[in-house]
Scaffold this motif. Structure first.
Motif, PDB file in Angstrom:
ATOM      1  N   ALA A  93       0.828  -1.212   0.000  1.00  0.00           N
ATOM      2  CA  ALA A  93       0.000   0.000   0.000  1.00  0.00           C
ATOM      3  C   ALA A  93       0.860   1.259   0.000  1.00  0.00           C
ATOM      4  O   ALA A  93       0.558   2.228  -0.703  1.00  0.00           O
ATOM      5  CB  ALA A  93      -0.936  -0.001   1.203  1.00  0.00           C
ATOM      6  N   ALA A  94       1.942   1.249   0.771  1.00  0.00           N
ATOM      7  CA  ALA A  94       2.829   2.419   0.809  1.00  0.00           C
ATOM      8  C   ALA A  94       3.485   2.650  -0.549  1.00  0.00           C
ATOM      9  O   ALA A  94       3.548   3.782  -1.030  1.00  0.00           O
ATOM     10  CB  ALA A  94       3.885   2.242   1.898  1.00  0.00           C
ATOM     11  N   LEU A  95       3.950   1.588  -1.163  1.00  0.00           N
ATOM     12  CA  LEU A  95       4.578   1.715  -2.482  1.00  0.00           C
ATOM     13  C   LEU A  95       3.566   2.156  -3.530  1.00  0.00           C
ATOM     14  O   LEU A  95       3.862   3.005  -4.379  1.00  0.00           O
ATOM     15  CB  LEU A  95       5.263   0.416  -2.881  1.00  0.00           C
ATOM     16  N   ALA A  96       2.357   1.616  -3.470  1.00  0.00           N
ATOM     17  CA  ALA A  96       1.298   2.007  -4.407  1.00  0.00           C
ATOM     18  C   ALA A  96       0.890   3.467  -4.208  1.00  0.00           C
ATOM     19  O   ALA A  96       0.481   4.136  -5.156  1.00  0.00           O
ATOM     20  CB  ALA A  96       0.090   1.093  -4.253  1.00  0.00           C
ATOM     21  N   ALA A  97       1.023   3.957  -2.982  1.00  0.00           N
ATOM     22  CA  ALA A  97       0.657   5.346  -2.684  1.00  0.00           C
ATOM     23  C   ALA A  97       1.697   6.336  -3.202  1.00  0.00           C
ATOM     24  O   ALA A  97       1.435   7.532  -3.257  1.00  0.00           O
ATOM     25  CB  ALA A  97       0.488   5.516  -1.176  1.00  0.00           C
ATOM     26  N   GLY A  98       2.876   5.851  -3.566  1.00  0.00           N
ATOM     27  CA  GLY A  98       3.886   6.741  -4.114  1.00  0.00           C
ATOM     28  C   GLY A  98       5.164   6.845  -3.300  1.00  0.00           C
ATOM     29  O   GLY A  98       6.049   7.629  -3.637  1.00  0.00           O
ATOM     30  N   PHE A  99       5.261   6.074  -2.234  1.00  0.00           N
ATOM     31  CA  PHE A  99       6.500   6.057  -1.466  1.00  0.00           C
ATOM     32  C   PHE A  99       7.505   5.155  -2.172  1.00  0.00           C
ATOM     33  O   PHE A  99       7.130   4.183  -2.818  1.00  0.00           O
ATOM     34  CB  PHE A  99       6.243   5.568  -0.042  1.00  0.00           C
ATOM     35  N   ASP A 100       8.785   5.474  -2.037  1.00  0.00           N
ATOM     36  CA  ASP A 100       9.827   4.683  -2.667  1.00  0.00           C
ATOM     37  C   ASP A 100      10.242   3.488  -1.814  1.00  0.00           C
ATOM     38  O   ASP A 100      10.655   2.459  -2.335  1.00  0.00           O
ATOM     39  CB  ASP A 100      11.065   5.557  -2.925  1.00  0.00           C
ATOM     40  N   VAL A 101      10.159   3.664  -0.504  1.00  0.00           N
ATOM     41  CA  VAL A 101      10.607   2.659   0.453  1.00  0.00           C
ATOM     42  C   VAL A 101       9.626   2.615   1.612  1.00  0.00           C
ATOM     43  O   VAL A 101       9.078   3.652   2.001  1.00  0.00           O
ATOM     44  CB  VAL A 101      12.019   3.020   1.006  1.00  0.00           C
ATOM     45  N   HIS A 102       9.409   1.426   2.156  1.00  0.00           N
ATOM     46  CA  HIS A 102       8.558   1.268   3.343  1.00  0.00           C
ATOM     47  C   HIS A 102       9.388   0.646   4.458  1.00  0.00           C
ATOM     48  O   HIS A 102       9.934  -0.445   4.294  1.00  0.00           O
ATOM     49  CB  HIS A 102       7.358   0.360   3.015  1.00  0.00           C
ATOM     50  N   LEU A 103       9.524   1.370   5.572  1.00  0.00           N
ATOM     51  CA  LEU A 103      10.255   0.878   6.742  1.00  0.00           C
ATOM     52  C   LEU A 103       9.295   0.732   7.915  1.00  0.00           C
ATOM     53  O   LEU A 103       8.326   1.478   8.029  1.00  0.00           O
ATOM     54  CB  LEU A 103      11.378   1.842   7.124  1.00  0.00           C
ATOM     55  N   VAL A 104       9.614  -0.227   8.781  1.00  0.00           N
ATOM     56  CA  VAL A 104       8.795  -0.488   9.962  1.00  0.00           C
ATOM     57  C   VAL A 104       9.591  -0.088  11.192  1.00  0.00           C
ATOM     58  O   VAL A 104      10.766  -0.437  11.319  1.00  0.00           O
ATOM     59  CB  VAL A 104       8.396  -1.976  10.039  1.00  0.00           C
TER      60      VAL A 104
END
Length: 120
Positions: A93-104
């Motif tokens: 979802a984060a990548l689809a929203a336009g973010f390049d990287v998703h970190l937790v």
């Protein structure tokens, strides 16, 4: 380092800790606690990367990513989503929203420095 990092989150501990950590590593940092503040800061600070709570605009991470990219114009920063949600659907979802990287969170120092090495 000449790299500029914008940290946008409504969690005070996250902003304070991450800003201190990155400043200690030699990055120039600015912080914002709302999406409007993040957009205004991005426009003048022109960050190389933005570490952002993706739901800063409520429940619409795409609006968060879109507004930050628009504020930077042609100089698009590396957009990093930082959240407490780590399942595969959250990353997608984060990548689809336009973010390049998703970190937790909590993000490890090695992981963070590796990601930031992408900005040069």
């Amino acid at each position: 380092m000449d790299a500029r990092i914008l940290i946008a989150d409504d969690d005070e501990k996250s902003i304070t800790g991450l800003s201190a950590l990155l400043a200690g590593l030699g990055y120039a940092t600015e912080v914002a606690r709302t999406l409007d503040a993040a957009v205004a800061t991005a426009a003048w600070f022109q960050p190389d990367a933005a570490i952002v709570a993706p739901a800063l605009s409520g429940d619409d991470p795409a609006a968060t990513a879109r507004r930050l990219r628009a504020a930077c114009g042609e100089r698009a920063p590396l957009l990093i989503s930082l959240t407490g949600w780590g399942e595969s659907q959250h990353r997608e979802a984060a990548l689809a929203a336009g973010f390049d990287v998703h970190l937790v969170r909590p993000v490890g120092l090695d992981q963070l420095t590796f990601i930031l090495s992408m900005i040069g």
